[in-house]
Design a protein around this motif. Structure first.
Motif, PDB file in Angstrom:
ATOM      1  N   LEU A 148      45.733 -12.047 -27.557  1.00 55.70           N
ATOM      2  CA  LEU A 148      46.899 -11.665 -28.356  1.00 55.70           C
ATOM      3  C   LEU A 148      47.951 -10.980 -27.484  1.00 55.70           C
ATOM      4  N   ASP A 149      47.502 -10.103 -26.570  1.00 54.56           N
ATOM      5  CA  ASP A 149      48.447  -9.368 -25.719  1.00 54.56           C
ATOM      6  C   ASP A 149      49.165 -10.286 -24.748  1.00 54.56           C
ATOM      7  N   ARG A 186      51.665 -12.163 -26.835  1.00 51.97           N
ATOM      8  CA  ARG A 186      52.418 -11.325 -27.757  1.00 51.97           C
ATOM      9  C   ARG A 186      52.264 -11.793 -29.217  1.00 51.97           C
ATOM     10  N   LEU A 187      51.078 -12.265 -29.584  1.00 55.52           N
ATOM     11  CA  LEU A 187      50.858 -12.861 -30.914  1.00 55.52           C
ATOM     12  C   LEU A 187      50.601 -11.785 -31.966  1.00 55.52           C
ATOM     13  N   ASP A 188      50.974 -12.104 -33.218  1.00 54.63           N
ATOM     14  CA  ASP A 188      50.814 -11.180 -34.338  1.00 54.63           C
ATOM     15  C   ASP A 188      49.361 -11.201 -34.814  1.00 54.63           C
ATOM     16  N   GLU A 202      48.049 -10.180 -37.511  1.00 55.45           N
ATOM     17  CA  GLU A 202      47.930 -10.536 -38.922  1.00 55.45           C
ATOM     18  C   GLU A 202      47.853 -12.047 -39.097  1.00 55.45           C
ATOM     19  N   LEU A 203      48.566 -12.754 -38.273  1.00 57.70           N
ATOM     20  CA  LEU A 203      48.563 -14.219 -38.352  1.00 57.70           C
ATOM     21  C   LEU A 203      47.312 -14.800 -37.720  1.00 57.70           C
ATOM     22  N   HIS A 212      53.916 -20.337 -33.650  1.00 57.20           N
ATOM     23  CA  HIS A 212      54.171 -18.895 -33.686  1.00 57.20           C
ATOM     24  C   HIS A 212      54.668 -18.399 -32.321  1.00 57.20           C
ATOM     25  N   SER A 213      54.073 -18.915 -31.250  1.00 58.28           N
ATOM     26  CA  SER A 213      54.525 -18.509 -29.909  1.00 58.28           C
ATOM     27  C   SER A 213      55.959 -18.954 -29.644  1.00 58.28           C
ATOM     28  N   ILE A 261      58.357 -16.522 -31.757  1.00 58.61           N
ATOM     29  CA  ILE A 261      58.576 -15.170 -31.213  1.00 58.61           C
ATOM     30  C   ILE A 261      59.222 -15.204 -29.825  1.00 58.61           C
TER      31      ILE A 261
END
Length: 713
Positions: A65-66, A69-71, A73-74, A87-88, A91
């Motif tokens: 995730l880091d 930079r992924l959310d 919650e998703l 998603h990537s 953002i």
């Protein structure tokens, strides 16, 4: 009916209870295993994400995730792989569209084979991705941020590229040895210097093997290889550099410098200094010989005399001080070229007068000569040589149908009876010469203790000198300096004059030496510097002032402060002041002199080496004392028509160009001399052709008119 024991129960009850217990243990074990797996995944140093056969996420860790930079919650189990890609993109972390990213990865997913690839993110980071298929379908990917690693690799590649480029373009040959003493680097320049090929010197050779090969190939003059290896090893182990000159069979000379490396290895550089050595040899000869006659000069004469007197049991010797009679009349009648020819003839005759190869005859300047006669058993030996000199020098000189006549007067001092040291012997010989010339010409006189009249006259001069400064009897004249290329005046040199009420106008040659010996030169020099700076402050802003300074001034301790004070008081910019020093200053290797010159040069003041070539000139002094300008002595310019002298002048001019040093020629008196200097590339000229010394107001008018002409032209 029997009642089952509560604890044991029936058989069916026991089977049922056992099945339930086993399921619980399995569930517990599964939960524990999942926890351990989750903990392992979460504590990985890399990112991890696992997908099933339907391309839905099973699990991922925090690093994954880091990295992207992924959310969180998703990023829940069951989310589709394509949605993660989208998603990537949303953002702004991805550089491409979700479709493009999916198209890149699809072949790896379908191929069900292990694979690796890299992805560059929008912020410049580089992610290394390792794709591994699962046996039950789906896959697991490991993600590693390799940005710093790639940057380091790129920097290392760039360093290698620069290192290779430096090696290929070095003007010096280079060899590098490992800590084990094996050759690990050699550049093409080394091979070129040795006229060899790479096959001649393969990597892995030792220092000793290299030397043996250089000798066997006929490149190096034979040396003791074992001794050379040991010398180098000893100096490097001590952490010291070692340098030496290496003579080549073909006559060239290489300068070899060996320096230790931090890792225990060492590097050797090879520079072809053949031409530089030849120039240094020429300059060394020039420093110790008179250019007109090729006789030893004053410095070499003094070296030989000091060496002889320093012997534990120095043998008796005689010092002769010689001065030609009627030489000025020859110069006035036939001209300077004839006078120079006559001096060369006199030099040859004096050499023929000597009876021993050890004896030395030198020219001190003008028509002054000196002789050291060794192995003198009695004054009769010296008298015999004196008579021979008077007879041979007095014979007529014939050149181009002209007949010239000169005589010679000699003063003689004997060691050890007339003095125990060089200064005393030379002084006493001069006193004897003075007595001889006062009594007549073509004579010789031995020193006698009563010959102190000259000393009394000298003391009288010193007393008058001491009183002259507070009486304001000194003044400055200024001689212009020409930029040869542009034809414009670029400044002037301040020249000291003494207008004595009893002696009249006393030339500098008659009082500067006395001022230096008494120490009065420090006060005189300080006065001249302040006066010159005040005068130059009113000149056009691009005109420089040159002021002569002596060794005694520089070593006085407060010289730098005095210069800074003179500049501040006059408001003259430092870059418009030139300080002319003699080669005797450069001979002084004390910290005071070096520190003072460096300090003044750091302020922008230009340091000028005056009378270059007349005393102790050496390239070594120019290395230790970086100067901005060298001035070729007028004696060279006067004789510039001579092929050998012209070659020396061109050498000095070329040396100045190589070192980035301005070269000024002094004593330029004819257009022909100026034209020769212009063709040779000389920067500046000074002399009667350019302008005679003038007072401050006349020089100011001249410089302002030149500045006006430049602005209008």
């Amino acid at each position: 009916m029997p009642v089952a024991h509560r604890k044991t129960g029936s058989a069916a009850s026991r089977r049922k209870a056992g099945g339930i217990g086993s399921a619980k243990r399995i569930a517990q074990e599964l939960r524990a295993q999942n926890a351990r797996f989750a903990a392992a995944v979460e504590n990985m140093s890399h990112g991890l994400c696992m997908f099933d056969a339907e391309e839905r996420m099973i699990i991922c860790n925090r690093n994954y995730l880091d990295i992207f930079r992924l959310d969180p919650e998703l990023m829940q189990p069951g989310v589709r792989f394509f949605d993660i890609l989208q998603h990537s993109v949303d953002i702004g972390i991805a550089l491409q569209s979700a479709e493009e990213l999916y198209a890149i990865r699809k072949p790896y997913i379908d191929g069900a084979k292990p694979s690796t690839y890299e992805e560059t993110l929008s912020d410049g980071r580089i992610i290394f991705i390792s794709h591994r298929p699962l046996a039950v379908g789906g896959w697991v990917s490991i993600y590693e941020d390799v940005t710093e690693q790639r940057r380091g690799e790129d920097e290392l590649k760039e360093q290698h590229r620069r290192f290779d480029a430096a090696l290929a373009n070095m003007s010096q040959g280079l060899l590098m040895y490992s800590a084990e003493g094996r050759l690990i680097v050699r550049n093409q320049r080394f091979l070129d210097l040795c006229h060899a090929s790479a096959a001649d010197f393969s990597l892995g050779m030792t220092h000793g093997q290299m030397l043996e090969k250089l000798i066997s190939l006929g490149i190096f003059v034979p040396v003791d290889v074992d001794m050379e290896v040991q010398k180098t090893k000893a100096s490097l182990e001590a952490g010291d550099s070692r340098s030496s000159y290496r003579e080549l069979v073909d006559g060239r000379t290489l300068f070899v410098a060996r320096r230790p490396l931090a890792d225990g290895g060492w590097v050797a550089t090879f520079e072809d200094v053949t031409e530089r050595r030849r120039v240094e040899e020429r300059m060394t000869h020039l420093a110790h010989h008179d250019t007109l006659t090729n006789l030893p000069n004053r410095s070499m004469f003094r070296e030989r005399l000091d060496r002889a007197l320093s012997q534990p049991r120095a043998a008796p010797l005689a010092i002769f001080s010689l001065d030609l009679d009627r030489f000025k009349a020859v110069n006035d009648t036939f001209g300077h070229p004839a006078g120079d020819w006559l001096l060369r003839c006199v030099a040859k005759r004096l050499q023929r007068c000597l009876r021993s190869e050890k004896d030395v005859v030198a020219r001190f300047g003008g028509d002054e000569f000196a002789i050291i006669q060794f192995n003198v058993s009695a004054s009769a030996d010296a008298e015999k040589l004196a008579k021979r000199v008077v007879e041979i020098i007095g014979k007529p000189y014939r050149d181009k149908g002209r007949e010239m006549h000169v005589g010679v007067s000699l003063g003689i001092a004997l060691y050890p009876s007339d003095g125990q040291d060089a200064d005393t012997l030379l002084t006493n010989a001069d006193m004897a010469l003075y007595r001889g010339k006062s009594e007549g010409r073509n004579v010789y006189r031995f020193f006698e203790p009563g010959m102190d009249a000259m000393m009394r006259a000298r003391r009288a001069l010193e007393a008058e000198l001491e009183a002259a400064l507070p009486k304001r009897e000194f003044e400055l004249d200024y001689q212009p300096i020409l930029d040869i290329a542009s034809g414009g005046i670029v400044g002037a040199e301040a020249l000291m004059r003494w207008r004595s009420p009893t002696r009249g106008l006393v030339p500098p040659d008659d009082f500067i030496a006395a001022a230096e010996e008494t120490g009065l030169i420090v006060q005189l020099g300080d006065w001249a510097l302040r006066k010159a700076c005040n005068v130059a402050a009113n000149w056009p802003e691009d005109m420089r002032m040159a002021v002569n300074v002596s060794a005694a001034q520089i070593k006085s301790g407060g010289f730098a402060r005095g210069v800074i004070s003179a500049l501040a008081f006059s408001s003259l910019p430092a870059n418009r002041l030139e300080l002319e020093i003699t080669e005797t200053v450069m001979m002084d290797e004390s910290d005071t002199v070096q520190r003072t010159l460096s300090q003044l040069r750091g302020l922008g003041i230009r340091i000028v080496l005056d009378d270059f070539g007349t005393g102790y000139s050496s390239l070594g002094y120019l290395r230790r004392f970086p100067v901005d300008k060298i001035k070729i002595d007028r004696s060279f310019i006067r004789d510039i028509d001579n092929r050998h002298t012209a070659a020396i002048v061109r050498t000095v001019i070329g040396l100045g160009a190589e070192l980035g040093i301005t070269v000024t020629a002094e004593g330029v008196e004819t257009e022909a001399q100026l034209e020769l200097l212009r063709k040779a590339g000389c920067g500046q000229a000074q002399g009667y052709l350019i302008g005679v010394p003038a007072n401050a107001s006349e020089m100011s008018r001249l410089l302002h008119s030149h500045a006006l002409l430049r602005r209008s032209g």
